[in-house]
Design an enzyme around this catalytic site. Structure first.
Site, PDB file in Angstrom:
ATOM      1  N   GLU A  47      -8.721   9.923   6.313  1.00 23.47           N
ATOM      2  CA  GLU A  47      -8.958   8.425   6.260  1.00 23.47           C
ATOM      3  C   GLU A  47      -9.875   7.843   5.157  1.00 23.47           C
ATOM      4  OE1 GLU A  47      -7.688   5.270   7.304  1.00 23.47           O
ATOM      5  OE2 GLU A  47      -5.943   6.591   7.906  1.00 23.47           O
TER       6      GLU A  47
ATOM      7  N   GLU B 235     -13.271   6.230   0.682  1.00 18.81           N
ATOM      8  CA  GLU B 235     -14.155   5.087   1.424  1.00 18.81           C
ATOM      9  C   GLU B 235     -14.930   5.891   2.550  1.00 18.81           C
ATOM     10  OE1 GLU B 235     -12.108   1.156   1.667  1.00 18.81           O
ATOM     11  OE2 GLU B 235     -10.503   2.170   1.205  1.00 18.81           O
TER      12      GLU B 235
ATOM     13  N   LYS C 269     -14.648   4.298   6.447  1.00 17.68           N
ATOM     14  CA  LYS C 269     -13.360   4.069   7.004  1.00 17.68           C
ATOM     15  C   LYS C 269     -13.224   5.085   8.633  1.00 17.68           C
ATOM     16  CE  LYS C 269      -9.571   2.995   5.590  1.00 17.68           C
ATOM     17  NZ  LYS C 269      -8.106   2.808   5.291  1.00 17.68           N
TER      18      LYS C 269
ATOM     19  N   GLU D 192       0.996  -1.244  -0.074  1.00 16.31           N
ATOM     20  CA  GLU D 192       0.146   0.195  -0.099  1.00 16.31           C
ATOM     21  C   GLU D 192       0.927   1.202  -0.048  1.00 16.31           C
ATOM     22  OE1 GLU D 192      -2.300   0.237   3.407  1.00 16.31           O
ATOM     23  OE2 GLU D 192      -3.522  -1.418   2.998  1.00 16.31           O
TER      24      GLU D 192
END
Ligand SMILES: *[C@@H]1O[C@H](CO)[C@@H](O)[C@H](O)[C@H]1NC(C)=O
Length: 358
Positions: free
Chosen positions: A333, A324, A327, A274
């Protein structure tokens, strides 16, 4: 062109066909050739259907995709796309995998065999960042035993040379990361057996690398231009090797090689499980900076390796495909995506600018 025309058509067609066969066989049999992939995190309740997701992966020219689970409908949709796929075993499943070889056998039977090779599964990731402080005590002891059981389950189907078992760890596994030549691991009691497993099974060491956090935590020592590949002069020279470092990414990867060497591991390649840059919600988070980081990173890994291993290209998975909204944590985030959930790009990027320019 003219030479081709002078060859009898039949022979020419046959040889081309053979070549294609050989080529496609070697491509589908080889893993670790995928240089640039995207992480497909699904912690958002507004994300598009898988058909749209595959369209976007193709549009990005992604070589591969990392899934955080093993969803059969996603694996089905990826059939025939040629996209390399990392499937994942959840953290919570580790103990069962470690203690019951049958669990691994059944898992491979259910999530791998029905799809491979038409779905080009290349890696099985066992958990994510298991050796980090929050999870190491609970799951650490099960990590490598679970990996061995998965390896044997794959070997039982003669898949062990085609699909490798990996365990992506957080960058904080490097207890010492500077200078790069002095890199050293923490959690040695777990990391050592993990690396021996990876070496024995000819697999790769996946590490998550986030220059963003290093810059956010310490903007003076880790200036933005050093974090996003913009320096034209070295940020520093390693005092032991004398090698010049222009970006933090290289420094972290070379620290990883040094840390492996430090415990006698010499044959395991590094991949980045990642990496990314948030586009909103906090310090230094913007679409403009994210685009700089990602574009420069792509060019960088396409060009070659690190100062210490210039010829060894480092496969990278970008985090993440979508913003997202589920999250948890700070606002950043929720804003790591290349795409908004409505499938429009947050910033413009192409994972294979070289090919797409042709
Ligand atoms: C997609 O979503 C983003 C963020 O909410 C918004 O700015 C953009 O206008 C949307 N695009 C379309 C085509 O709906």
């Amino acid at each position: 062109m003219s030479r081709k025309n002078s060859t009898p058509l039949g022979a020419d067609a046959t040889s081309i066909w053979l070549l294609l066969l050989i080529f496609s066989a070697s491509v589908s049999d080889s893993i670790g050739e995928d240089l640039l992939g995207v992480c497909y995190g699904e912690l958002g309740q507004d994300l598009p259907p898988i058909s749209t997701t595959i369209k976007l992966l193709k549009e990005l020219h992604a070589d591969a995709v990392r899934l955080y689970d093993a969803n059969p409908s996603v694996l089905t949709a990826l059939r025939g796309t040629g996209i390399g796929v990392i499937v994942s075993v959840l953290d919570s499943e580790l103990q069962d995998f470690a203690q019951n070889p049958t669990t691994a056998v059944l898992w491979v039977q259910k999530y791998v065999s029905p799809f491979y090779p038409s779905t080009r599964i290349t890696y099985i990731a066992v958990g994510n960042e298991i050796l980090s402080p929050g999870t190491v005590d609970e799951y650490g002891p099960h990590l490598v035993p679970a990996m061995w059981n998965l390896y044997h389950a794959l070997a039982g189907r003669r898949l062990q040379d085609h699909i490798k078992v990996v365990a992506p760890v957080s960058g904080d596994i490097l207890g010492t990361s500077w200078p790069p030549s002095k890199g050293a691991f923490s959690q040695l009691n777990y990391i050592h057996p993990l690396l021996r497993f990876l070496e024995y099974t000819k697999s790769k060491f996946f590490i998550n690398v986030y220059p963003y956090y290093a810059h956010r935590m310490n903007p003076v020592q880790v200036p933005l231009d050093y974090a996003v590949f913009l320096k034209t002069e070295p940020e520093f020279k390693d005092p032991i090797t004398g090698l010049p470092y222009y970006n933090l990414f290289d420094a972290m990867i070379d620290a990883t090689y040094s840390a492996m060497l430090d415990i006698g591991i010499t044959k395991v390649g590094v991949a980045v499980g990642e990496t990314g840059w948030p586009t909103a919600g906090g310090y230094a988070a913007s679409a403009r900076t994210a685009k700089l980081y990602i574009r420069n990173l792509i060019q960088h890994v396409q060009r070659g390796g690190t100062p210490n291993r210039p010829k060894e290209r480092v496969p990278v998975f970008l985090f993440s495909l979508y913003n997202e909204n589920e999250k948890i944590g700070p606002d950043t985030e929720k804003n790591w995506g290349i795409f908004y959930p409505n499938a429009t790009k947050v910033y413009d990027v192409d994972l294979d600018p070289v090919t797409s320019d042709l």
